[in-house]
Design a protein around this motif. Structure first.
Motif, PDB file in Angstrom:
ATOM      1  N   ASP A   1       0.803  -1.218   0.000  1.00 33.16           N
ATOM      2  CA  ASP A   1       0.000   0.000   0.000  1.00 33.16           C
ATOM      3  C   ASP A   1       0.842   1.277   0.000  1.00 33.16           C
ATOM      4  O   ASP A   1       0.400   2.313  -0.496  1.00 33.16           O
ATOM      5  CB  ASP A   1      -0.932  -0.019   1.213  1.00 33.16           C
ATOM      6  N   VAL A   2       2.035   1.192   0.560  1.00 34.85           N
ATOM      7  CA  VAL A   2       2.901   2.375   0.552  1.00 34.85           C
ATOM      8  C   VAL A   2       3.208   2.782  -0.885  1.00 34.85           C
ATOM      9  O   VAL A   2       3.155   3.955  -1.252  1.00 34.85           O
ATOM     10  CB  VAL A   2       4.208   2.071   1.322  1.00 34.85           C
ATOM     11  N   GLY A   3       3.516   1.762  -1.686  1.00 35.37           N
ATOM     12  CA  GLY A   3       3.781   2.042  -3.095  1.00 35.37           C
ATOM     13  C   GLY A   3       2.565   2.629  -3.781  1.00 35.37           C
ATOM     14  O   GLY A   3       2.679   3.540  -4.606  1.00 35.37           O
TER      15      GLY A   3
ATOM     16  N   ILE B   1      -0.881  -5.744  -1.914  1.00 39.02           N
ATOM     17  CA  ILE B   1      -1.746  -4.565  -2.017  1.00 39.02           C
ATOM     18  C   ILE B   1      -3.134  -4.904  -1.501  1.00 39.02           C
ATOM     19  O   ILE B   1      -3.714  -5.927  -1.863  1.00 39.02           O
ATOM     20  CB  ILE B   1      -1.807  -4.092  -3.486  1.00 39.02           C
ATOM     21  N   SER B   2      -3.666  -4.050  -0.678  1.00 40.62           N
ATOM     22  CA  SER B   2      -4.994  -4.291  -0.125  1.00 40.62           C
ATOM     23  C   SER B   2      -6.016  -3.394  -0.818  1.00 40.62           C
ATOM     24  O   SER B   2      -5.657  -2.522  -1.616  1.00 40.62           O
ATOM     25  CB  SER B   2      -4.993  -4.005   1.374  1.00 40.62           C
ATOM     26  N   SER B   3      -7.260  -3.614  -0.486  1.00 40.89           N
ATOM     27  CA  SER B   3      -8.341  -2.778  -1.006  1.00 40.89           C
ATOM     28  C   SER B   3      -8.059  -1.314  -0.719  1.00 40.89           C
ATOM     29  O   SER B   3      -8.276  -0.442  -1.554  1.00 40.89           O
ATOM     30  CB  SER B   3      -9.655  -3.153  -0.328  1.00 40.89           C
ATOM     31  N   TYR B   4      -7.551  -1.083   0.477  1.00 39.55           N
ATOM     32  CA  TYR B   4      -7.289   0.285   0.896  1.00 39.55           C
ATOM     33  C   TYR B   4      -6.252   0.955  -0.024  1.00 39.55           C
ATOM     34  O   TYR B   4      -6.426   2.087  -0.463  1.00 39.55           O
ATOM     35  CB  TYR B   4      -6.793   0.272   2.345  1.00 39.55           C
ATOM     36  N   GLY B   5      -5.191   0.190  -0.324  1.00 35.39           N
ATOM     37  CA  GLY B   5      -4.143   0.740  -1.187  1.00 35.39           C
ATOM     38  C   GLY B   5      -4.681   1.113  -2.551  1.00 35.39           C
ATOM     39  O   GLY B   5      -4.376   2.178  -3.091  1.00 35.39           O
TER      40      GLY B   5
END
Lengths: 519, 632
Positions: free
Chosen positions: B243-245, B267-271
């Motif tokens: 997610d940082v990326g 990667i999550s939904s949030y990302g």
């Protein structure tokens, strides 16, 4: 009135300008001392004398002596002179880090400075009265000159005063036996005999009240090292890294200096009983256990002078090599922290590099540990840029490439043309084609390609020729101008089991229905 | 003189060229140029792309079509340094090098025999080259990348699966080709953050970037975010990204239109939401096998994306309410991928179909809750449907499919594999001839049909099929064991057939094979595994007729030494052969056959027991030409 003021202004202008010039001339080119003196005299003659004439009597004794042909022992005052003579004994060949005469000189310098300061203030006071009716321009100009001189003098005062910090405690240090001996002579030491000439003018110039625009300490040390520069060229490398090292106040640490033989000795700790040598005293203590039970006590095995609770003065080391920046007589002396530093420094800078890397056969080292460190990385992962710069790390290379336009990483086996891509950029297309065309013609001359094709086609009809090992050599592909065989011709015709009709496929469909092969 | 052709002679060149612009199909083009010499001339002038199938004609064709600006050598066997130089040499001698100046696009994918020298030569001659494709050249390394870097005008470089190219090679390309706009680095596993970072610093014009399956970290995304013109970013299977990326990506790349983060486990939904909230211009979004559950937040952020036309949420859990949201927010969807999604039921599909009426491609593989109701809804609403995949959707019956056949007339692709719920009159394992005749009648545009393990299919079914679906290009008949020579001969009606799988059709003999080979001239890929009853004469026919065959699987076949040599020696386009368990072939037979075709083969599969039996020389020769030997 006007005229007089102008001349005064001119004489004011001169010293300040020459004052700026002086350090410049002094530091970079280590000119011979006589020329230095000459310059000082000139300087004195032109400005300072004039300046002093108007306000205060100059220093007549100095002027006389400095004009004398032998200007070495020129203007040293009574006690100083005696000290110096006593020091001129040839056996006093050791440096000492603190010199009372230097201190005296500094003090007298301070005295002069304060006098000058007084004079300046006097001048300002006098000028205030007279200048009132003057044009503003001239007044401000003079004011500026005076203030710059004032500030420079004050700066010198402060810096010189800083060097007067007490440094008596380490004069009688017994770390160095030679120093100890000399200490018996009253703690007054003098530069070595070969430096004698340098030492004297050092006093001379130090004592000269003339050098009011330059830092006293700096000047004397500069003069002192001039001989060294003349005697032997010093490694420029060592001069470069002037920034490194700690910033200890000059008197806040104790300076020790080992002998060259001591530094280069393989062992520094010797057994008192059997005489065996060791590199570390811990090893010696371990060894001593074998000589009897008395060496096995915790006290005997403990690290010496660890329990000495008295606050130890910081120990720093000086390199015995005269003229080295790590030598305590260097004007920008930077002490070495430990004995190991001394050893490595001395071997690296003042000894032959006798260890050669066995891999590259070019890199040489004088410290064996350096060689080992180098050998770990030698020839490994050399990241090379097209500009020829090498990097030990890939990210450093990529950072370099990102920075410079047109630089590319070079491949280890990069003998092909791509490395010259940037230069090709300039060429126009025609020349490029021409270039390659030349290759073509070269190959044509070596063997007509069309002819070649026909020939090999003939050969291909023979199955045995097809299977000959010569034809099965696809691995080492040649440059494009030397083909072992024409590749466009179908060689399948050589198979006896092929359908004859199929073999004619090319001829049948080659022309019009070559469309079959398009998509 | 009033022949219909004379009318055409009234047409000006300009008009003819305009007509030609509209003729895209290769077979139509072929018919066109066979009309007359004039037409043939027009065709050759008009032609802009040339795909060489065999090298023998290279020079005459290149001379004739010197105006082409795209040259495809990907299916051409025997592309290596020597042949490239030879082509250039001959062109040089006949003063016909002008084609090199016109070439703008070069496809060299699969040219495993080519090395840096030949490539560099090509690059230096084709000075106006703008696009090059060297994907699947698995031998390509940094040297070849250096050769690519000679193409100063390159705008597009595809180098998928050039696994040996490292950061250094990429740096050469990046520095050499400053105008780069499209770059695909899929599977170039050696490339790291450093290379991507340099790329982002040097190629400011980059619009398309594919870094799928690279081992890059968020640092790369940080660099990529600085690419102001980037429109498409594909980073499938970059498991080190998180997610940082995505946060970096959210801050940069203002023009992003296509984003594929499938299989990025980090990667999550949030990302993804972080990116979607910012990039409202996004048109295509791939997020398959990325996260187990789609957050409501993510679905809601789709609202921003007014021009979204493609989403892929393969493998995610989707409830009916989410379908409602999707159908509300994304009216413009053209393609939806929901393969292996959990919780997809008729309700959701009805929502989706009613909302997104423009849908053309729908993948519902393994969404096994779908019944005929869902399919009917799709059939009613999405009349433009071109492709539908409902593999393993067991509840679908022939009724739904009938509905589909009636309303979706444009359908080209239908995947019904393993739809075991379909009974006699339907399709799949229980597909019978009646089903096939349905297909034959309704799906006239269909070009691919997979009838894997449809054991109910008999010869009559194939006959019905061949009556209707003339455009069929890909056909899978594997394990339809009831088919005999009688039925298989109908395949000769499929003139365009290029891929044919007929595994384990044990009733097929040489006569059937001969008819197929003679009829389907365009066959490129043929799978004859376990067809035990085809003997040498069948393979003779194959060797004689199937001139364009590129891939063949004859494992477990009854072929003998001579047959194998015939097949491998005569099929001059053959590049990929699977030769396992050929019991009638001796080691000498293998040796001879391989020698006959070693120049062309790019891939060969052999039994590992042969490894020690075959001579070292032949193995070395094969590998020297860039042929990959898979030992089984």
């Amino acid at each position: 009135m006007d005229l007089k003021n102008r001349t005064v202004a001119e004489t004011w202008a001169k010293p300040s300008s020459s004052a700026k010039d002086l350090p410049k001339q002094l530091t970079p080119d280590h000119r011979s001392f006589t020329s230095f003196n000459n310059q000082q005299q000139k300087w004195e003659d032109t400005s300072l004398l004039d300046f002093n004439n108007g306000i205060q009597p100059p220093f007549p004794e100095f002027n006389q002596t400095s004009k004398a042909p032998q200007n070495h022992n020129s203007q040293i005052k009574g006690p100083d002179q005696e000290d110096m003579q006593s020091n001129e004994t040839p056996d006093s060949n050791r440096f000492q880090d603190w010199d009372p005469r230097v201190m005296l000189n500094n003090l007298s310098f301070l005295e002069d400075k304060i006098h000058q300061l007084q004079d300046l203030v006097h001048l300002i006071v006098g000028r205030r009265g007279r200048v009132l009716g003057q044009p503003d321009e001239l007044a401000t100009q003079q004011q500026q000159l005076i203030t710059t001189d004032l500030t420079s003098i004050i700066v010198q005062l402060i810096s010189t005063a800083g060097s007067l910090l007490p440094s008596v405690k380490h004069t009688l240090s017994t770390a160095n036996p030679a120093i100890g001996q000399l200490g018996q002579l009253g703690g007054v030491l003098f530069p070595p005999a070969n430096n004698l000439n340098g030492g004297v003018p050092q006093q001379n110039s130090g004592g000269s009240k003339v050098s009011d625009q330059s830092n006293q300490i700096e000047l004397t040390e500069n003069c002192g090292t001039e001989q060294n520069y003349a005697a032997e060229e010093h490694e420029a490398k060592d001069d470069d890294d002037a920034d490194e090292g700690e910033n200890l106040a000059p008197g806040s640490y104790e300076i020790l200096q080992l002998e060259k033989e001591e530094i280069l000795a393989p062992h520094t700790h010797f057994c008192m009983i059997c005489g065996k040598g060791f590199k570390r005293d811990a090893n010696l203590r371990m060894h001593m256990r074998g000589h009897g039970d008395e060496y096995k006590t915790p006290a005997a095995l403990a690290k010496p002078n660890k329990d000495s609770s008295e606050p130890m003065l910081l120990k720093r080391y000086s390199c015995p090599y005269a003229g080295c920046k790590r030598n305590k007589d260097h004007k920008k002396f930077q002490p070495l922290k430990t004995i190991l530093c001394v050893k490595n420094h001395y071997k690296r800078t003042h000894c032959d590099k006798s260890y050669t890397c066995s891999r590259c056969n070019t890199k040489k080292f004088s410290v064996i540990a350096d060689l080992k460190t180098h050998e770990k990385h030698c020839g490994k992962d050399k990241w090379l840029c097209s500009c020829g710069t090498t990097f030990s790390r890939k990210d450093k290379l990529f950072g370099h490439i990102a920075l410079f336009q047109g630089h590319t990483p070079a491949l280890p086996l990069d003998e092909t043309k791509p490395s010259s891509v940037p230069s090709d950029r300039a060429e126009n297309n025609e020349s490029k084609l021409g270039n390659i065309g030349f290759n073509f013609s070269a190959s044509a001359s070596s063997g007509n390609a069309v002819q070649n094709m026909v020939d090999v086609k003939g050969a291909v009809d023979d199955p045995t020729a097809y299977f000959s090992p010569l034809n099965f050599d696809p691995c080492n592909l040649p440059g494009f101008h030397e083909f072992p065989r024409p590749s466009l011709e179908e060689s399948d015709g050589s198979f006896s089991f092929l359908i004859p009709d199929a073999c004619n496929y090319n001829q049948k469909t080659g022309g019009e229905s070559g469309s079959n092969d398009l998509e | 003189m009033a022949s219909p052709l004379s009318n055409f002679s009234l047409l000006t060149d300009d008009l003819l060229f305009r007509i030609l612009d509209k003729i895209t199909s290769t077979s139509d083009r072929k018919n066109f140029r066979l009309v007359s010499k004039d037409f043939h001339r027009f065709d050759s002038i008009h032609r802009k792309t040339l795909k060489l199938l065999r090298l023998e004609f290279a020079n005459s064709l290149l001379h004739k079509f010197s105006q082409i600006n795209a040259l495809d050598l990907s299916t051409c066997p025997r592309i290596d340094d020597a042949t490239i130089s030879s082509i250039l040499l001959t062109s040089r001698f006949s003063n016909s090098l002008s084609w090199t100046l016109n070439i703008k696009k070069l496809v060299l994918s699969n040219a495993t025999g080519l090395r840096s020298k030949g490539l560099e030569l090509l690059m230096r001659f084709c000075i106006n080259l703008e696009a090059i494709d060297v994907s699947d050249c698995w031998e390509f390394g940094d040297l070849e990348a250096c050769a690519l870097a000679c193409g100063l005008g390159l705008r597009e470089v595809r180098m998928d699966k050039c696994v040996k190219v490292t950061d250094v090679g990429l740096a050469r390309i990046v520095v050499g080709c400053g105008k780069l706009e499209r770059l695909s680095l899929r599977w170039c596993m050696e490339i790291s953050d450093l290379g991507i970072d340099l790329l982002s610093k040097k190629c400011h014009h980059l619009r398309f970037l594919d870094i799928s399956y690279l081992k890059v970290t968020n640092r790369s995304l940080f660099s990529i975010a600085s690419l102001g013109k980037l429109k498409s970013l594909s980073m499938v299977g970059c498991s080190l990204l998180d997610d940082v990326g995505m946060k970096y990506l959210g801050r940069g790349c203002p023009l992003l239109q296509v984003l594929d983060v499938s299989r990025c486990n980090g990667i999550s939904s949030y990302g993804l939401t972080l990116v979607l909230k910012v990039h409202s211009g996004l048109q295509q979004l791939g997020a398959g096998y990325c996260f187990a559950d789609l957050s409501a937040d993510l679905i809601y952020s789709l609202k921003n994306l007014g021009s979204l036309n493609l989403i892929k949420f393969d493998g995610a859990r989707l409830s009916d309410s989410k379908f409602l949201s999707i159908s509300l927010y994304c009216k413009q969807l053209v393609e939806v991928g929901l393969s292996k999604c959990i919780g997809v039921a008729d309700e959701g599909i009805i929502q989706l179909a009613s909302g997104c009426v423009n849908l053309k491609i729908l993948d519902l593989t393994c969404c096994n809750l779908i019944t005929d109701i869902g399919i009917s809804a799709i059939a009613d609403c999405c009349t433009n449907l071109v492709s539908l995949k409902v593999e393993s959707c067991n509840l679908i019956t022939e009724k739904g499919l009938e509905r589909l056949g009636h309303s979706c007339l444009l359908i080209e692709e239908l995947d019904l594999t393993d739809c075991s719920g379909v009974d006699d009159t339907g399709l799949c394992t229980n597909v019978h001839d009646k089903g096939l005749s349905h297909i034959g009648q309704n799906f006239s545009m269909i070009c691919e049909l997979d009838l894997y393990r449809c054991e109910g299919i008999r010869d009559e079914g194939l006959a019905a099929l061949s009556g209707g679906c003339r455009k069929l290009k890909i056909l899978n008949l594997s394990y339809c064991r009831a088919i005999t020579d009688e039925g298989i001969q109908h395949l000769s009606n499929f003139e365009d057939l290029s891929v044919l799988e007929m595994r384990s059709l044990i009733n097929i003999t040489c006569s059937g094979m001969t008819i197929v080979a003679a009829g389907c001239k365009k066959l490129l890929d043929l799978d004859l595994k376990f067809c035990r009853n085809i003997d040498d004469s069948g393979f003779w026919a194959l060797a004689y007729y199937s001139r364009n065959l590129q891939q063949i699987n004859i494992s477990h076949c009854g072929i003998s030494d001579v047959g194998l040599c015939m097949v491998l020696g005569n099929l001059t386009c053959l590049q990929d052969a699977k030769l396992l368990h050929l019991t009638k072939v001796s080691v000498e037979g293998f040796e001879l056959a391989l020698r006959a075709c070693y120049m062309r083969l790019k891939k060969v599969k052999l039994l590992s027991s042969l490894r020690s039996l075959l001579s070292a020389e032949i193995l070395k020769m094969l590998q020297g030409r860039g042929c990959k030997i898979k030992w089984h």
